[in-house]
Design an enzyme around this catalytic site. Structure first.
Site, PDB file in Angstrom:
ATOM      1  N   GLN A  94       3.608   6.237   3.589  1.00 22.93           N
ATOM      2  CA  GLN A  94       2.286   6.335   2.959  1.00 22.93           C
ATOM      3  C   GLN A  94       1.374   5.244   3.505  1.00 22.93           C
ATOM      4  O   GLN A  94       0.198   5.194   3.181  1.00 22.93           O
ATOM      5  CB  GLN A  94       2.423   6.159   1.443  1.00 22.93           C
ATOM      6  CG  GLN A  94       3.258   7.228   0.787  1.00 22.93           C
ATOM      7  CD  GLN A  94       3.638   6.840  -0.636  1.00 22.93           C
ATOM      8  OE1 GLN A  94       2.901   7.079  -1.574  1.00 22.93           O
ATOM      9  NE2 GLN A  94       4.789   6.232  -0.805  1.00 22.93           N
ATOM     10  N   HIS A 112      -0.525   9.622   5.012  1.00 23.50           N
ATOM     11  CA  HIS A 112      -1.866   9.233   4.568  1.00 23.50           C
ATOM     12  C   HIS A 112      -2.733   8.770   5.740  1.00 23.50           C
ATOM     13  O   HIS A 112      -3.710   8.047   5.533  1.00 23.50           O
ATOM     14  CB  HIS A 112      -1.774   8.126   3.503  1.00 23.50           C
ATOM     15  CG  HIS A 112      -1.199   8.617   2.202  1.00 23.50           C
ATOM     16  ND1 HIS A 112      -0.757   7.784   1.198  1.00 23.50           N
ATOM     17  CD2 HIS A 112      -1.000   9.880   1.733  1.00 23.50           C
ATOM     18  CE1 HIS A 112      -0.304   8.508   0.180  1.00 23.50           C
ATOM     19  NE2 HIS A 112      -0.428   9.772   0.474  1.00 23.50           N
ATOM     20  N   CYS A 120     -14.256  13.034  13.401  1.00 24.83           N
ATOM     21  CA  CYS A 120     -15.600  13.494  13.076  1.00 24.83           C
ATOM     22  C   CYS A 120     -15.489  14.632  12.074  1.00 24.83           C
ATOM     23  O   CYS A 120     -14.830  15.645  12.341  1.00 24.83           O
ATOM     24  CB  CYS A 120     -16.314  13.957  14.355  1.00 24.83           C
ATOM     25  SG  CYS A 120     -17.926  14.686  13.991  1.00 24.83           S
ATOM     26  N   SER A 181       5.575   2.644  -5.440  1.00 23.46           N
ATOM     27  CA  SER A 181       5.522   2.599  -6.900  1.00 23.46           C
ATOM     28  C   SER A 181       5.784   3.971  -7.510  1.00 23.46           C
ATOM     29  O   SER A 181       5.912   4.086  -8.719  1.00 23.46           O
ATOM     30  CB  SER A 181       4.145   2.110  -7.346  1.00 23.46           C
ATOM     31  OG  SER A 181       3.151   2.924  -6.763  1.00 23.46           O
TER      32      SER A 181
HETATM   33  P1  NAD Z   1       1.921   0.476  -4.278  1.00 22.91           P
HETATM   34  O1  NAD Z   1       1.127  -0.704  -3.843  1.00 22.91           O
HETATM   35  O2  NAD Z   1       1.397   1.343  -5.347  1.00 22.91           O
HETATM   36  O3  NAD Z   1       3.379  -0.031  -4.739  1.00 22.91           O
HETATM   37  C1  NAD Z   1       4.120  -0.926  -3.972  1.00 22.91           C
HETATM   38  C2  NAD Z   1       5.542  -0.928  -4.484  1.00 22.91           C
HETATM   39  O4  NAD Z   1       6.310  -1.750  -3.622  1.00 22.91           O
HETATM   40  C3  NAD Z   1       5.711  -1.484  -5.894  1.00 22.91           C
HETATM   41  O5  NAD Z   1       6.541  -0.620  -6.636  1.00 22.91           O
HETATM   42  C4  NAD Z   1       6.383  -2.844  -5.676  1.00 22.91           C
HETATM   43  O6  NAD Z   1       7.278  -3.175  -6.729  1.00 22.91           O
HETATM   44  C5  NAD Z   1       7.131  -2.602  -4.401  1.00 22.91           C
HETATM   45  N1  NAD Z   1       7.330  -3.795  -3.571  1.00 22.91           N
HETATM   46  C6  NAD Z   1       6.446  -4.790  -3.322  1.00 22.91           C
HETATM   47  N2  NAD Z   1       6.966  -5.678  -2.470  1.00 22.91           N
HETATM   48  C7  NAD Z   1       8.219  -5.245  -2.157  1.00 22.91           C
HETATM   49  C8  NAD Z   1       9.254  -5.726  -1.309  1.00 22.91           C
HETATM   50  N3  NAD Z   1       9.101  -6.854  -0.614  1.00 22.91           N
HETATM   51  N4  NAD Z   1      10.400  -5.027  -1.226  1.00 22.91           N
HETATM   52  C9  NAD Z   1      10.572  -3.876  -1.932  1.00 22.91           C
HETATM   53  N5  NAD Z   1       9.616  -3.368  -2.754  1.00 22.91           N
HETATM   54  C10 NAD Z   1       8.450  -4.037  -2.857  1.00 22.91           C
HETATM   55  O7  NAD Z   1       2.228   1.271  -2.962  1.00 22.91           O
HETATM   56  P2  NAD Z   1       2.414   2.769  -2.666  1.00 22.91           P
HETATM   57  O8  NAD Z   1       3.326   3.394  -3.664  1.00 22.91           O
HETATM   58  O9  NAD Z   1       2.753   2.846  -1.234  1.00 22.91           O
HETATM   59  O10 NAD Z   1       0.933   3.303  -2.907  1.00 22.91           O
HETATM   60  C11 NAD Z   1       0.483   4.199  -2.117  1.00 22.91           C
HETATM   61  C12 NAD Z   1      -0.885   3.917  -1.470  1.00 22.91           C
HETATM   62  O11 NAD Z   1      -1.184   2.585  -1.069  1.00 22.91           O
HETATM   63  C13 NAD Z   1      -0.831   4.683  -0.198  1.00 22.91           C
HETATM   64  O12 NAD Z   1      -1.809   5.664  -0.247  1.00 22.91           O
HETATM   65  C14 NAD Z   1      -1.142   3.702   0.930  1.00 22.91           C
HETATM   66  O13 NAD Z   1      -1.959   4.312   1.916  1.00 22.91           O
HETATM   67  C15 NAD Z   1      -1.826   2.581   0.237  1.00 22.91           C
HETATM   68  N6  NAD Z   1      -1.616   1.252   0.845  1.00 22.91           N
HETATM   69  C16 NAD Z   1      -1.120   1.079   2.099  1.00 22.91           C
HETATM   70  C17 NAD Z   1      -0.886  -0.191   2.596  1.00 22.91           C
HETATM   71  C18 NAD Z   1      -0.362  -0.355   3.998  1.00 22.91           C
HETATM   72  O14 NAD Z   1      -0.676   0.452   4.870  1.00 22.91           O
HETATM   73  N7  NAD Z   1       0.472  -1.362   4.265  1.00 22.91           N
HETATM   74  C19 NAD Z   1      -1.143  -1.301   1.809  1.00 22.91           C
HETATM   75  C20 NAD Z   1      -1.650  -1.098   0.509  1.00 22.91           C
HETATM   76  C21 NAD Z   1      -1.877   0.188   0.039  1.00 22.91           C
END
Ligand code: NAD
Length: 241
Positions: A94, A112, A120, A181
């Site tokens: 994601q 995503h 575009c 999450s």
């Molecule tokens: P989220 O931020 O909602 O949840 C992150 C999850 O990771 C939490 O449950 C947390 O407990 C867990 N977590 C945090 N650090 C951790 C670690 N070191 N080891 C194991 N688990 C850990 O993320 P999500 O569920 O991916 O939400 C989805 C949306 O967030 C997506 O649409 C995505 O595009 C976007 N997003 C992407 C990025 C990225 O590209 N790196 C960053 C932030 C958000």
């Protein structure tokens, strides 16, 4: 028993990249790096204030490309797992960063989107970029200004590659969810889809904490993905999993 003889589906979320220095989504009250999601991650936000949205993603792209942002041991363990897997293997992320590919992972889908390209909305032209996007940018194919946006999936939009993803879920024998999450659908519903097949499937979750779906997994590994994934890989290599 070894899972390397089975079809493996890996779902990753922002948590796997957090130890590489990229903030997760919901660290503080649903804000992403101090921005309200509805102000930067929807088509309505883009239509209302394109340059605010463009600035947000320009900043993310610059920060993802900082030299200190590199794949961590969690990303690398998944690359190693892919190498030893004898059947089909797919990572569906994601995340919009490129840390899985930087770690070497090959069978990977960005459901995503990613910050590697723009597109575009008028003519569909896909554009690789390494510059700051602003609303005066003119698509070089259709010559229409104001329609070029980042190639990421915003809230309310259809994720990419769903046909391929569900096709793989239909044959998945091991489902592994890492650092997500389980709040954002349809990804959060993949486990329900798999369970509806009523076959014996191994379901492993890696997270710092319990998620809305933890109760559905065969086993949950709590802790930092940069530690739990290499440990898991070692157990897999020794035939324990
Ligand atoms: P989220 O931020 O909602 O949840 C992150 C999850 O990771 C939490 O449950 C947390 O407990 C867990 N977590 C945090 N650090 C951790 C670690 N070191 N080891 C194991 N688990 C850990 O993320 P999500 O569920 O991916 O939400 C989805 C949306 O967030 C997506 O649409 C995505 O595009 C976007 N997003 C992407 C990025 C990225 O590209 N790196 C960053 C932030 C958000």
């Amino acid at each position: 028993m070894t899972i390397t003889n089975k079809n493996i589906f890996i779902l990753t979320g922002a948590g796997i990249s957090s130890e590489s220095g990229i903030k997760t989504f919901r660290e503080k009250d649903g804000l992403w790096d101090n921005h309200k999601i509805e102000e930067v991650c929807t088509i309505e936000a883009f239509q209302k204030n394109p340059d605010k949205v463009n600035r947000f993603y320009n900043e993310r792209k610059i920060s993802f490309n900082r030299s200190e942002i590199s794949p961590n041991k969690g990303h690398i363990a998944l690359f190693e797992l892919e190498k030893i897997c004898k059947k089909d293997f797919l990572i569906v992320t994601q995340n919009i960063d490129s840390l899985h590919e930087k770690a070497g992972s090959k069978n990977l889908l960005h459901m995503h989107g990613s910050l590697e390209s723009l597109y575009c909305m008028y003519c569909g032209n896909k554009i690789a970029y390494d510059f700051d996007l602003d609303s005066s940018y003119v698509c070089f194919k259709c010559k229409k200004p104001g329609n070029v946006r980042v190639d990421v999936v915003w809230f309310g939009e259809q994720p990419k590659y769903l046909d391929q993803i569900y096709k793989f879920l239909d044959k998945t024998e091991v489902f592994i969810s890492i650092g997500t999450s389980n709040n954002v659908y349809p990804a959060a519903g993949f486990i329900d889809y798999i369970l509806s097949r009523k076959e014996k499937i191994l379901l492993y979750e890696f997270n710092l904490e319990e998620t809305a779906k933890s109760g559905l997994f065969t086993e949950s590994f709590k802790g930092y993905a940069s530690e739990t994934l290499p440990n898991f890989l070692e157990l897999v290599s020794n035939g324990i999993y």
